[in-house]
Motif scaffolding. Sequence first.
Motif, PDB file in Angstrom:
ATOM      1  N   TYR A 151       0.815  -1.192   0.176  1.00 43.48           N
ATOM      2  CA  TYR A 151       0.185  -0.200  -0.026  1.00 43.48           C
ATOM      3  C   TYR A 151       0.575   1.337   0.085  1.00 43.48           C
ATOM      4  N   HIS A 152       2.519   1.347   0.853  1.00 46.11           N
ATOM      5  CA  HIS A 152       2.529   2.005   0.534  1.00 46.11           C
ATOM      6  C   HIS A 152       3.894   2.212  -0.871  1.00 46.11           C
ATOM      7  N   GLU A 153       3.246   1.341  -2.350  1.00 41.84           N
ATOM      8  CA  GLU A 153       3.857   1.693  -3.420  1.00 41.84           C
ATOM      9  C   GLU A 153       5.521   1.889  -3.311  1.00 41.84           C
ATOM     10  N   PRO A 154       6.120   0.298  -2.451  1.00 39.10           N
ATOM     11  CA  PRO A 154       7.686   0.519  -2.298  1.00 39.10           C
ATOM     12  C   PRO A 154       8.467   0.715  -4.172  1.00 39.10           C
ATOM     13  N   ASP A 159      12.419  -0.530   0.490  1.00 35.49           N
ATOM     14  CA  ASP A 159      11.153   0.221   0.514  1.00 35.49           C
ATOM     15  C   ASP A 159      10.320  -1.182   1.611  1.00 35.49           C
ATOM     16  N   GLN A 163       9.904  -0.808   5.388  1.00 36.70           N
ATOM     17  CA  GLN A 163       8.333  -1.115   6.060  1.00 36.70           C
ATOM     18  C   GLN A 163       8.168  -2.434   7.497  1.00 36.70           C
ATOM     19  N   ARG A 167       7.735  -1.980  11.106  1.00 32.71           N
ATOM     20  CA  ARG A 167       5.954  -3.016  12.554  1.00 32.71           C
ATOM     21  C   ARG A 167       7.021  -3.873  13.143  1.00 32.71           C
ATOM     22  N   ALA A 179       6.578   3.808   6.555  1.00 33.32           N
ATOM     23  CA  ALA A 179       4.784   4.797   5.603  1.00 33.32           C
ATOM     24  C   ALA A 179       4.290   3.327   6.174  1.00 33.32           C
ATOM     25  N   ARG A 180       3.360   3.957   6.934  1.00 36.20           N
ATOM     26  CA  ARG A 180       2.292   3.433   6.934  1.00 36.20           C
ATOM     27  C   ARG A 180       0.799   3.660   5.678  1.00 36.20           C
ATOM     28  N   TRP A 181      -0.496   3.502   6.174  1.00 35.84           N
ATOM     29  CA  TRP A 181      -1.390   2.916   5.845  1.00 35.84           C
ATOM     30  C   TRP A 181      -2.237   4.363   5.953  1.00 35.84           C
ATOM     31  N   GLU A 182      -2.403   4.854   4.594  1.00 39.74           N
ATOM     32  CA  GLU A 182      -3.049   6.232   5.455  1.00 39.74           C
ATOM     33  C   GLU A 182      -4.467   6.299   4.596  1.00 39.74           C
ATOM     34  N   ARG A 190      -6.001   7.190  -7.752  1.00 39.20           N
ATOM     35  CA  ARG A 190      -5.083   5.786  -8.057  1.00 39.20           C
ATOM     36  C   ARG A 190      -4.892   5.605  -9.533  1.00 39.20           C
TER      37      ARG A 190
END
Length: 207
Positions: A151-154, A159, A163, A167, A179-182, A190
């Motif tokens: 979801y953070h588009e590595p 990346d 992540q 975590r 990077a976190r889910w926003e 998108r």
Amino acid sequence: MRLVVAITGASGAIYGVRILQMLSALGVESHLVTSRHAMLTLTTETDWTPEGLRSLATHVHPVGDVGSVIASGSFQHDGMIIAPCSVKTLSGVANCYADNLVTRAADVTLKEGRRLVLVFRETPLHLGHLRLLTQAAEMGATVFPPVPAFYHEPKVIDDLVDQTAGRVLDQFGLDAAVARWEGMRPLRERQDQQPDHQAALGEPVNG
């Protein structure tokens, strides 16, 4: 804060490396112990040397030193991470078979009611693996397979590693600013930001 970090011989030594780097950046005291096969995996999969790895930790403990401070429950720390965690190490933890400092420190962590995070690295899993994971979880360990998020588009492998490592540290209330889910973005937004892979391949977009 003080954490014990173990690296074993499973694939994914870079997870342990990155966790140590993050702990250092956060000013957390780290106690490193590596299994006999961890260094072989480290030098096979990465450009890191054993000396370079050890330089990331505050303290380093030989795997055969079962008299080390981290082998005792009287040594106070805030938890332990095994990253990556091999099947052999999982088996030792689940069966209380403390034949080296990694499994002894893990057993001590559990008996003292501290958090133990197992970054278990194996796939696919047979029934024996699943039973061991269940047994470890029932004893109080946190099973944390390094499953990548997207979801953070590595853009690069780092990346994905960052992540997961971040975590893992979340389990101890540490924020490594990963990077976190926003929340889900609108579909139109998108689509506008994503490359048209079909067009790039010369295929009909709406075909």
